[in-house]
Design an enzyme around this catalytic site. Structure first.
Site, PDB file in Angstrom:
ATOM      1  N   TYR A   1       0.827  -1.212   0.000  1.00  0.00           N
ATOM      2  CA  TYR A   1       0.000   0.000   0.000  1.00  0.00           C
ATOM      3  C   TYR A   1       0.854   1.251   0.000  1.00  0.00           C
ATOM      4  CZ  TYR A   1       0.731   0.876   5.029  1.00  0.00           C
ATOM      5  OH  TYR A   1       1.275   1.162   6.258  1.00  0.00           O
ATOM      6  N   CYS A   2       0.215   2.358  -0.400  1.00  0.00           N
ATOM      7  CA  CYS A   2       0.848   3.670  -0.401  1.00  0.00           C
ATOM      8  C   CYS A   2      -0.190   4.661   0.142  1.00  0.00           C
ATOM      9  CB  CYS A   2       1.311   4.039  -1.814  1.00  0.00           C
ATOM     10  SG  CYS A   2      -0.030   4.079  -3.021  1.00  0.00           S
ATOM     11  N   GLN A   3      -0.154   5.888  -0.325  1.00  0.00           N
ATOM     12  CA  GLN A   3      -1.114   6.881   0.151  1.00  0.00           C
ATOM     13  C   GLN A   3      -2.510   6.621  -0.416  1.00  0.00           C
ATOM     14  OE1 GLN A   3      -0.155   9.041   2.436  1.00  0.00           O
ATOM     15  NE2 GLN A   3      -2.042  10.186   2.615  1.00  0.00           N
TER      16      GLN A   3
ATOM     17  N   GLY B   1      -3.038   4.383  -3.516  1.00  0.00           N
ATOM     18  CA  GLY B   1      -3.144   3.181  -4.338  1.00  0.00           C
ATOM     19  C   GLY B   1      -2.365   3.242  -5.632  1.00  0.00           C
TER      20      GLY B   1
ATOM     21  N   ILE C   1      -3.591   3.912   2.243  1.00  0.00           N
ATOM     22  CA  ILE C   1      -3.836   4.141   3.665  1.00  0.00           C
ATOM     23  C   ILE C   1      -5.003   5.105   3.860  1.00  0.00           C
ATOM     24  CG2 ILE C   1      -2.174   6.019   3.975  1.00  0.00           C
ATOM     25  CD1 ILE C   1      -1.462   4.641   6.722  1.00  0.00           C
TER      26      ILE C   1
END
Length: 109
Positions: free
Chosen positions: A66-68, A70, A95
């Site tokens: 995951y990142c901020q 997607g 997230i």
């Protein structure tokens, strides 16, 4: 085009409750992860992923990346798929989606 799957925050929570084995990887920058991470996440910035790709290639453990939002996790999953790693899933919404669904965010270790 190399394919990969997506997983929703609710599906990830279900995996946890079922005791399913997986690695949760946060590919955001250190500045971003300092604001909070999903509990149990390993911090591997996206720029470091190519240097560490071999550790994923020799492992059958499912990966949830995951990142901020997607976008970068999708890039990470596509990159790993090109390397022959077919067990990576991108967390839909990153997230932000995780937090919006009421799931916990903690300070990194």
């Amino acid at each position: 085009m190399y394919g990969f799957s997506e997983i929703t925050p609710d599906e990830l929570e279900q995996w946890r409750s079922e005791g399913r084995k997986f690695r949760l990887i946060d590919v955001r920058s250190p500045g971003e992860t300092g604001r909070g991470v999903i509990p149990g996440a390993e911090l591997i910035p996206l720029v470091s992923l190519p240097m560490r790709k071999d550790e994923f290639a020799s492992n059958d453990t499912a990966l949830v990346i995951y990142c901020q939002s997607g976008a970068r996790s999708a890039q990470a999953c596509a990159f790993l798929a090109q390397q022959g790693v077919d067990c990576a899933s991108s967390l839909r919404g990153g997230i932000v989606g995780w937090a919006r669904s009421g799931k916990p965010v903690v300070n990194p270790d």
